[in-house]
Design an enzyme around this catalytic site. Structure first.
Site, mmCIF file in Angstrom:
data_model
loop_
_atom_site.group_PDB
_atom_site.id
_atom_site.type_symbol
_atom_site.label_atom_id
_atom_site.label_comp_id
_atom_site.label_asym_id
_atom_site.label_seq_id
_atom_site.Cartn_x
_atom_site.Cartn_y
_atom_site.Cartn_z
ATOM 1 N N ASP A 192 5.959 5.028 -11.285
ATOM 2 C CA ASP A 192 6.965 5.269 -12.316
ATOM 3 C C ASP A 192 7.994 6.234 -11.747
ATOM 4 O O ASP A 192 7.658 7.346 -11.339
ATOM 5 C CB ASP A 192 6.326 5.874 -13.567
ATOM 6 C CG ASP A 192 7.353 6.163 -14.650
ATOM 7 O OD1 ASP A 192 7.925 5.200 -15.196
ATOM 8 O OD2 ASP A 192 7.599 7.355 -14.942
ATOM 9 N N GLU A 276 8.428 -0.821 -11.850
ATOM 10 C CA GLU A 276 9.195 -1.353 -12.972
ATOM 11 C C GLU A 276 10.397 -2.139 -12.459
ATOM 12 O O GLU A 276 11.032 -1.751 -11.485
ATOM 13 C CB GLU A 276 9.684 -0.210 -13.864
ATOM 14 C CG GLU A 276 8.592 0.465 -14.664
ATOM 15 C CD GLU A 276 9.129 1.602 -15.514
ATOM 16 O OE1 GLU A 276 8.966 1.550 -16.739
ATOM 17 O OE2 GLU A 276 9.726 2.531 -14.946
ATOM 18 N N ASP A 357 4.485 10.453 -17.391
ATOM 19 C CA ASP A 357 4.850 9.601 -16.261
ATOM 20 C C ASP A 357 3.616 8.968 -15.619
ATOM 21 O O ASP A 357 3.643 7.807 -15.192
ATOM 22 C CB ASP A 357 5.634 10.405 -15.221
ATOM 23 C CG ASP A 357 6.968 10.883 -15.747
ATOM 24 O OD1 ASP A 357 7.527 10.201 -16.625
ATOM 25 O OD2 ASP A 357 7.454 11.935 -15.284
#
Length: 378
Positions: A192, A276, A357
């Site tokens: 992340d 992501e 996170d």
């Protein structure tokens, strides 16, 4: 997402990868002057080709093919020595560069622009030979040497020479067999990215944000202000412009060094990397945050992870970021209220507490592993 090119040979398939090595060149004065002339000639040919395509379309509604333009280069090459001295392969690459700009335009990018002096600063050689570890031979240029650096590997395909701030660099594209590393694909990680922390891994480790632009921001502001006060295109203006340009290069080089080191560590350690699938171009438009998003260079970092994973046969997966920060990695409950702050996550369902996170990174890994499993079972 596993990407590699397959080449046939000896009755079985071998995966091959393309890898680029970049070095700073050691050149004689004559070689530097020759390369500068060739860059200017290439820029002129690019602009002439663009002008020809625009004229033919406006006057006759004809879209000329790149190979037709290459054929028409024979006449000016025979007539003008300054065009003829540039290797034919280099001029062909100029036309191909313009054609790529047109293809991008057809896909939604802006219309190709005329190349400006100072911005068109590179030329490509379609052939290159290696004399020894640090010496190469370029068409019509002869032998050129590089500063001692890592040794090049693989089959040499082509080379691009760039002139930047009075220095010359060469990027050599190679083709080499993919070498699989010893790390098991069972070693997995979700990542992340953020602004407070540059990246947080699903195993709990994190990478601090170095804030490169912050370290040089004051000096950049001072030098840029000095440039704005000078008469445009005067001698002092050009001198100050070079100062500002070198400072920007410094920031860029420091940033790239950081990204390469961090991406290499991750690729060396893990066999599956899930990240992501961020729409970074849209995120950069978020007001004052745009500058800091550009500084952390998430796009470059994720791209490095992808192609370095490809080099060693790792699995690299981009997942939908939807709900990754709101979903509990422990029980699976989704609630936006669980993320109490930028860094704190407390699940409203099961009560688990962890760094927000890290929680997102674990969710990213879970989705990535599921996508990989589904892809393998098909």
């Amino acid at each position: 997402m596993e990407k590699f090119k397959i080449s046939e040979g000896n009755g079985y398939h071998k995966p091959f990868i393309q890898k680029t090595y970049k070095y700073r060149l050691r050149l004689s004065k004559d070689q530097e002057e020759m390369l500068i002339r060739w860059i200017n000639t290439s820029r002129a040919v690019y602009n002439l080709a663009l002008e020809l395509r625009i004229y033919l379309y406006r006057a006759r509604k004809v879209s000329i093919h790149k190979f037709d333009i290459m054929k028409q280069l024979k006449d000016p090459r025979a007539e003008f020595d300054w065009i003829e001295e540039v290797p034919s392969g280099t001029l062909q690459d100029v036309i191909e560069r313009l054609d790529k700009a047109y293809q991008s335009f057809f896909k939604g990018a802006g219309f190709p622009k005329f190349a400006k002096r100072g911005r068109y600063n590179s030329i490509t050689f379609k052939s290159i030979e290696q004399v020894n570890d640090y010496v190469f031979k370029l068409p019509k240029i002869g032998t050129v040497s590089i500063y001692k650096d890592r040794l090049i590997e693989g089959e040499l395909r082509r080379a691009t020479v760039v002139c930047k701030n009075g220095k010359f660099y060469i990027s050599i594209l190679t083709r080499q067999e993919q070498v699989h590393k010893s790390v098991s694909h069972e070693s997995q990680v979700g990542i992340d990215v953020g602004l407070i922390r540059f990246a947080t891994l699903s195993d709990g480790t994190y990478i601090s944000n170095p804030r490169h632009i912050h370290k040089y921001e004051r000096k950049l502001r001072i030098e840029s202000r000095s440039l704005s006060r000078k008469k445009s295109r005067s001698n002092n203006w050009y001198k100050q412009k070079l100062v500002v340009s070198k400072l920007h290069d410094k920031v860029y080089n420091v940033r790239m060094d950081f990204l390469h080191k961090q991406s290499r560590k991750i690729v060396d350690k893990f066999g599956l990397i899930a990240v992501e699938d961020l729409k970074i171009k849209n995120m950069v438009q978020f007001g004052h945050l745009g500058k800091w998003i550009s500084d952390v260079s998430w796009g470059e970092f994720l791209q490095q992870l992808e192609y370095k994973s490809d080099w060693v046969g790792d699995k690299f997966i981009r997942v939908n970021p939807k709900y990754t920060s709101q979903k509990c990695s422990h029980c699976g409950a989704i609630d936006s209220k669980s993320r109490i702050s930028q860094s704190k996550y407390v699940c409203t369902s099961c009560g688990v507490k962890m760094n927000a996170d890290e929680n997102a990174a674990k969710n990213i890994l879970r989705v990535g592993a599921q996508l990989l499993s589904a892809n393998v079972s098909q």
